[in-house]
Design a protein around this motif. Structure first.
Motif, short mmCIF file in Angstrom:
data_model
loop_
_atom_site.label_atom_id
_atom_site.label_comp_id
_atom_site.label_asym_id
_atom_site.label_seq_id
_atom_site.Cartn_x
_atom_site.Cartn_y
_atom_site.Cartn_z
N PHE A 1 0.71 -1.24 -0.02
CA PHE A 1 0.11 0.06 0.24
C PHE A 1 0.75 1.14 0.05
O PHE A 1 0.68 1.92 0.81
N ARG A 2 1.88 1.36 -0.70
CA ARG A 2 2.85 2.34 -0.98
C ARG A 2 2.09 3.63 -1.17
O ARG A 2 2.33 4.70 -0.74
N SER A 3 0.85 3.47 -2.01
CA SER A 3 0.26 4.75 -2.61
C SER A 3 -0.38 5.42 -1.26
O SER A 3 -0.19 6.62 -0.96
N PRO A 4 -1.30 4.76 -0.38
CA PRO A 4 -1.75 5.48 0.56
C PRO A 4 -0.83 5.98 1.63
O PRO A 4 -1.00 6.91 2.29
N VAL A 5 0.01 5.13 1.93
CA VAL A 5 1.31 5.28 2.89
C VAL A 5 1.98 6.48 2.44
O VAL A 5 1.99 7.57 3.27
N ALA A 6 2.43 6.48 1.41
CA ALA A 6 3.31 7.81 0.76
C ALA A 6 2.29 8.93 0.59
O ALA A 6 2.89 10.16 1.02
N GLN A 7 1.11 8.96 0.57
CA GLN A 7 0.07 9.97 0.31
C GLN A 7 -0.03 10.45 1.79
O GLN A 7 0.02 11.87 1.79
N GLU A 8 0.06 9.83 2.78
CA GLU A 8 -0.51 10.22 3.97
C GLU A 8 1.06 10.82 4.70
O GLU A 8 0.88 12.26 5.36
N VAL A 9 2.00 10.47 4.37
CA VAL A 9 3.40 11.11 4.72
C VAL A 9 3.39 12.42 4.16
O VAL A 9 3.66 13.44 4.57
N ALA A 10 2.83 12.39 2.68
CA ALA A 10 3.10 13.92 1.97
C ALA A 10 2.12 14.87 2.63
O ALA A 10 2.39 15.98 2.84
N LEU A 11 0.89 14.44 3.15
CA LEU A 11 -0.20 15.21 3.42
C LEU A 11 0.42 15.69 4.87
O LEU A 11 0.14 16.89 5.10
N ILE A 12 0.89 14.82 5.64
CA ILE A 12 1.26 15.33 6.83
C ILE A 12 2.58 16.25 6.83
O ILE A 12 2.53 17.28 7.46
N ASN A 13 3.40 15.94 6.05
CA ASN A 13 4.46 16.80 5.98
C ASN A 13 4.05 18.09 5.24
O ASN A 13 4.49 19.11 5.62
N ALA A 14 3.09 18.25 4.19
CA ALA A 14 2.62 19.51 3.79
C ALA A 14 1.81 20.32 5.07
O ALA A 14 2.05 21.55 5.19
N ASP A 15 1.26 19.62 6.10
CA ASP A 15 0.62 20.44 7.15
C ASP A 15 1.67 20.74 7.91
O ASP A 15 1.40 21.95 8.32
N ARG A 16 2.75 20.00 8.02
CA ARG A 16 3.79 20.75 9.06
C ARG A 16 4.58 21.66 8.38
O ARG A 16 4.99 22.93 9.10
N LYS A 17 4.69 21.89 7.01
CA LYS A 17 5.31 23.02 6.27
C LYS A 17 4.22 24.02 6.19
O LYS A 17 5.01 25.13 6.76
N ALA A 18 3.20 24.04 6.19
CA ALA A 18 2.36 25.22 6.34
C ALA A 18 2.44 25.83 7.85
O ALA A 18 2.06 26.91 7.84
N ALA A 19 2.79 24.99 8.76
CA ALA A 19 2.65 25.54 10.18
C ALA A 19 4.33 25.72 10.53
O ALA A 19 4.48 26.18 11.51
N GLY A 20 5.16 25.89 9.52
CA GLY A 20 6.60 26.21 9.76
C GLY A 20 7.31 25.18 10.40
O GLY A 20 8.29 25.52 10.96
N LEU A 21 7.08 23.77 10.36
CA LEU A 21 7.65 22.78 11.08
C LEU A 21 8.52 21.93 9.77
O LEU A 21 8.05 21.87 8.84
N PRO A 22 9.51 21.28 10.36
CA PRO A 22 10.31 20.39 9.27
C PRO A 22 9.32 19.37 9.33
O PRO A 22 8.61 18.75 9.97
N ALA A 23 9.84 18.68 8.02
CA ALA A 23 9.27 17.51 7.60
C ALA A 23 9.53 16.12 8.35
O ALA A 23 10.72 16.15 9.08
N LEU A 24 8.57 15.24 8.62
CA LEU A 24 9.01 14.04 9.21
C LEU A 24 9.75 13.25 8.42
O LEU A 24 9.46 13.10 7.12
N VAL A 25 10.65 12.60 9.14
CA VAL A 25 11.28 11.12 7.94
C VAL A 25 10.58 10.10 8.31
O VAL A 25 10.38 9.27 9.53
N GLU A 26 10.05 9.18 7.21
CA GLU A 26 9.64 8.01 7.30
C GLU A 26 10.71 6.93 7.94
O GLU A 26 11.78 6.97 6.97
N THR A 27 10.45 6.10 8.69
CA THR A 27 11.45 4.96 8.81
C THR A 27 10.91 3.53 8.79
O THR A 27 9.70 3.22 9.08
N ALA A 28 11.75 2.71 8.47
CA ALA A 28 11.33 1.29 8.42
C ALA A 28 10.93 0.61 9.78
O ALA A 28 9.74 0.11 9.75
#
Length: 176
Positions: A45-72
């Motif tokens: 399910f790389r698609s919904p996983v990648a989508q969710e990480v991207a959405l969360i990081n976009a929310d963080r960027k809009a709030a002036g926060l650094p992106a989260l790094v996805e880990t295995a």
């Protein structure tokens, strides 16, 4: 659910929780699920996983926060959490009969180093590739979940997705 933990053990988490030094949501009541479970790894399910990480990081960027790094390691924990809820027919931050947060149990079991940790969980229906947006919108509109997404202490994220029939269960786990 967001908690602070340290090397002093589970008592510190209880003490901090009692002192009100947490950001979190209350566990959700158990919810029975169909007995037919399709086990799928995060990789499938790389698609919904990648989508969710991207959405969360976009929310963080809009709030002036650094992106989260996805880990295995966190992906594995999040996927194990989602699978456990689906397999055992519950929906919550605690495993049935346990008094410790399930994500904390897994962080310790997998020896993932952390001081701060948190978790968001969501369940809904629809094709797996279409749930990331609505799930993220719900989290961002709910103050405790939003606090997890925008927590300044977090640096890492893992997303787990499991499908059972038409039900999609997603878990987002966070650490510093």
């Amino acid at each position: 659910m967001s908690r602070f933990a340290s090397g002093v053990g589970p008592g510190a988490v209880v003490l901090l929780a009692a002192a009100g030094l947490t950001l979190g949501s209350t566990p959700v009541q158990a919810m029975p699920l169909p007995n037919t479970v399709s086990t799928t790894t995060a990789a499938a399910f790389r698609s919904p996983v990648a989508q969710e990480v991207a959405l969360i990081n976009a929310d963080r960027k809009a709030a002036g926060l650094p992106a989260l790094v996805e880990t295995a390691a966190l992906d594995r924990i999040a996927n194990d959490r989602a699978q456990d809820m689906v397999t055992n027919g519950y929906f919550g931050h605690y495993r049935p009969g346990h008094t410790t947060f399930a994500v904390l149990e897994l962080l310790r079991a997998y020896r993932v180093p952390f001081i701060w940790y948190g978790e968001n969980i969501m369940r809904g229906s629809g094709p797996p590739e279409s749930v990331a947006g609505p799930f993220n919108d719900w989290w961002m509109n709910d103050p405790p979940h939003r606090a997890n997404l925008l927590n300044t202490r977090y640096r890492h994220i893992g997303i787990g997705v499991v499908v059972s029939g038409s039900t999609v269960t997603m878990v987002a786990d966070f650490t510093d």
